[in-house]
Structures are given as structure tokens and as C-alpha cells.
Enzyme design. Structure first.
Site, PDB file in Angstrom:
ATOM      1  CG  ASP A  94      -0.287  -0.291   2.534  1.00 26.49           C
ATOM      2  OD1 ASP A  94       0.958  -0.477   2.556  1.00 26.49           O
ATOM      3  OD2 ASP A  94      -0.981  -0.331   3.565  1.00 26.49           O
ATOM      4  CG  ASP A  97       6.420   5.849   6.359  1.00 27.61           C
ATOM      5  OD1 ASP A  97       7.116   6.870   6.148  1.00 27.61           O
ATOM      6  OD2 ASP A  97       5.764   5.709   7.401  1.00 27.61           O
ATOM      7  CE  LYS A 125       3.108   8.453   5.362  1.00 27.34           C
ATOM      8  NZ  LYS A 125       2.900   8.200   6.812  1.00 27.34           N
ATOM      9  CG  PHE A 146      -1.158   8.030   9.819  1.00 26.03           C
ATOM     10  CD1 PHE A 146      -0.058   7.203  10.019  1.00 26.03           C
ATOM     11  CD2 PHE A 146      -2.425   7.456   9.814  1.00 26.03           C
ATOM     12  CE1 PHE A 146      -0.214   5.837  10.200  1.00 26.03           C
ATOM     13  CE2 PHE A 146      -2.588   6.089   9.993  1.00 26.03           C
ATOM     14  CZ  PHE A 146      -1.479   5.282  10.189  1.00 26.03           C
ATOM     15  CB  VAL A 147      -2.771   8.532   4.082  1.00 23.89           C
ATOM     16  CG1 VAL A 147      -2.357   9.922   3.673  1.00 23.89           C
ATOM     17  CG2 VAL A 147      -1.665   7.528   3.792  1.00 23.89           C
ATOM     18  CG  ASP A 153      -4.907  -0.082   9.561  1.00 23.45           C
ATOM     19  OD1 ASP A 153      -3.868  -0.119   8.874  1.00 23.45           O
ATOM     20  OD2 ASP A 153      -4.926  -0.361  10.778  1.00 23.45           O
ATOM     21  NE  ARG A 159      -7.228  -3.104   7.470  1.00 28.17           N
ATOM     22  CZ  ARG A 159      -5.919  -2.966   7.600  1.00 28.17           C
ATOM     23  NH1 ARG A 159      -5.227  -2.390   6.646  1.00 28.17           N
ATOM     24  NH2 ARG A 159      -5.302  -3.397   8.683  1.00 28.17           N
TER      25      ARG A 159
HETATM   26  P1  XMP Z   1       7.719   1.372   6.073  1.00 32.45           P
HETATM   27  O1  XMP Z   1       8.123   2.477   7.019  1.00 32.45           O
HETATM   28  O2  XMP Z   1       8.279   0.048   6.491  1.00 32.45           O
HETATM   29  O3  XMP Z   1       6.175   1.317   6.298  1.00 32.45           O
HETATM   30  O4  XMP Z   1       7.976   1.735   4.643  1.00 32.45           O
HETATM   31  C1  XMP Z   1       5.351   0.598   5.504  1.00 32.45           C
HETATM   32  C2  XMP Z   1       4.168   0.182   6.322  1.00 32.45           C
HETATM   33  O5  XMP Z   1       3.846   1.127   7.371  1.00 32.45           O
HETATM   34  C3  XMP Z   1       2.470   1.383   7.417  1.00 32.45           C
HETATM   35  N1  XMP Z   1       2.251   2.821   7.185  1.00 32.45           N
HETATM   36  C4  XMP Z   1       1.067   3.425   7.144  1.00 32.45           C
HETATM   37  N2  XMP Z   1      -0.177   2.924   7.294  1.00 32.45           N
HETATM   38  N3  XMP Z   1      -1.065   5.090   6.970  1.00 32.45           N
HETATM   39  C5  XMP Z   1      -1.248   3.776   7.204  1.00 32.45           C
HETATM   40  O6  XMP Z   1      -2.385   3.328   7.327  1.00 32.45           O
HETATM   41  C6  XMP Z   1       0.142   5.666   6.804  1.00 32.45           C
HETATM   42  O7  XMP Z   1       0.244   6.889   6.584  1.00 32.45           O
HETATM   43  C7  XMP Z   1       1.269   4.774   6.905  1.00 32.45           C
HETATM   44  N4  XMP Z   1       2.608   4.977   6.798  1.00 32.45           N
HETATM   45  C8  XMP Z   1       3.164   3.755   6.976  1.00 32.45           C
HETATM   46  C9  XMP Z   1       1.866   0.479   6.351  1.00 32.45           C
HETATM   47  O8  XMP Z   1       1.436  -0.704   6.980  1.00 32.45           O
HETATM   48  C10 XMP Z   1       2.984   0.152   5.412  1.00 32.45           C
HETATM   49  O9  XMP Z   1       2.864  -1.117   4.776  1.00 32.45           O
END
Ligand code: XMP
Length: 180
Positions: A94, A97, A125, A146-147, A153, A159
Site C-alpha cells: 500500500d 514510508d 511518502k 498519516f493516511v 487503516d 480501510r
Molecule cells: P515502512 O516504514 O516500512 O512502512 O515503509 C510501511 C508500512 O507502514 C504502514 N504505514 C502506514 N499505514 N497510513 C497507514 O495506514 C500511513 O500513513 C502509513 N505509513 C506507513 C503500512 O502498513 C505500510 O505497509
């Protein structure tokens, strides 16, 4: 909550991504591997836009979060992984980050000896990355907010939103409590 990416923009973005992927794989059979749980809606929309033979599989990456937006330690579960040895795999998540999840998943997948692995994320992001790995395909770049929605979710809610929304404060939290 504010709409960051509308339902129509998502639909167009997913169609654009699918066209890019179709063009790159030239009809080669693909295994599209969705990362549970956030990618399920993206997965179901994207595979229906792809015009090539494909299989669908799932892999789970979870970092205990509880009622907060700060992720905890990452656990990968490959129990649902189909046979990927010798196959071209497209890993679908999804959101990208910090990149830790994608980097870990790619390391894990290589052990199952796929022919190739590429990755696609709906959202990227900006300015948060702590790893060198970047996704091969992405739908939209977003700022560091945060989205939720379209599979994403907060505390396992939202979701089912058809659009991507910016979550300004944790629901039920004091008004000055803004998620990281
Ligand atoms: P990383 O930091 O490992 O993060 O790239 C990936 C996972 O972190 C969650 N994530 C989010 N989930 N809104 C969400 O609902 C957000 O803004 C967000 N930022 C990170 C997500 O599970 C993703 O797979």
C-alpha cells in the site's frame, strides 16, 4: 479528515500503473504478491487492469501498532506464499514510508528463488526513507502525513474508504493529538 487522493484519481493512477507494468512484462506470466493487509484493495483493482497471464498470492508483514501510528517490530509471515521459484514476482504494497518493510520483504522473497522480483506501491511518502531500496512502480507521491482509506487503516479502521484521506488526529484522542 481531508481527502488527499480522490476515488477518481486512484482509479486513473491504478490504470496508469497497470499500463506501465503490462508494457514492461510483455505478456510474461507474473505472480502478483499482495502484502497483507493494507494492499488488498489495491491488489484487487490492479490485477483487474492487467492484461497478461498472472497468479495472485499473499504475504503478510505486520508491525504491532496498536492504537498509535508509530510502527513496532516487523514480522514477516510466508505461510500463504504460493510457489514463486522461477517466476517473475511483482510485490505489491500500500505505502512506501521508511522503506524498511519493502527492503525486508525483498530480502525474504529472494530466498524462495523467484526468476525476478519487482515492487509496486500505491503511495510513496516523501522524505522518510531510511533504506536504499526504492519501489519500481508507484502510484502517487504524498507528503509526510498519516493516511487512511483504500486499504490503509488506523487501528484497523477506515480501510473501506474509497478515497485516501489525511488523518489529522487520532479519533477519540485529545484535539491537540496529531499522529506522527
Ligand atoms: P515502512 O516504514 O516500512 O512502512 O515503509 C510501511 C508500512 O507502514 C504502514 N504505514 C502506514 N499505514 N497510513 C497507514 O495506514 C500511513 O500513513 C502509513 N505509513 C506507513 C503500512 O502498513 C505500510 O505497509
Amino acid at each position: 479528515m481531508h481527502t488527499l487522493i480522490s476515488e477518481r484519481q486512484i482509479r486513473e493512477g491504478v490504470a496508469r500503473l497497470a499500463a506501465e507494468i503490462d508494457a514492461d512484462y510483455h505478456g510474461r506470466p507474473l505472480t502478483v504478491l499482495g502484502v497483507l493487509t493494507g494492499s488488498i484493495i489495491f491488489l484487487s483493482d490492479l490485477v483487474r487492469c492487467l492484461n497478461q497471464p498472472l497468479r495472485v498470492g499473499l504475504i503478510q508483514a505486520s508491525s504491532y501498532r496498536g492504537p498509535t501510528t508509530t510502527p513496532g517490530e516487523l514480522t514477516i509471515n510466508t505461510a500463504l506464499l504460493p510457489q514463486v521459484a522461477g517466476r517473475d514476482v511483482l510485490l505489491l504494497d500500500d505505502i512506501y514510508d521508511t522503506g524498511q518493510t519493502l527492503a525486508r520483504l525483498l530480502r525474504e522473497l529472494v530466498q524462495f528463488e523467484p526468476r525476478s522480483v519487482r515492487s509496486a506501491v500505491l503511495l510513496w511518502k516523501e522524505g522518510r526513507q531510511t533504506v536504499d531500496v526504492v519501489p519500481d512502480y508507484h502510484g502517487f507521491k504524498i507528503p509526510n502525513v498519516f493516511v487512511v482509506g483504500y486499504g490503509l487503516d488506523f487501528n484497523d479502521e477506515f480501510r473501506n474508504l474509497r478515497h485516501i484521506a489525511r488523518l489529522d488526529a487520532a479519533p477519540g484522542a485529545p484535539a491537540n493529538s496529531v499522529p506522527e
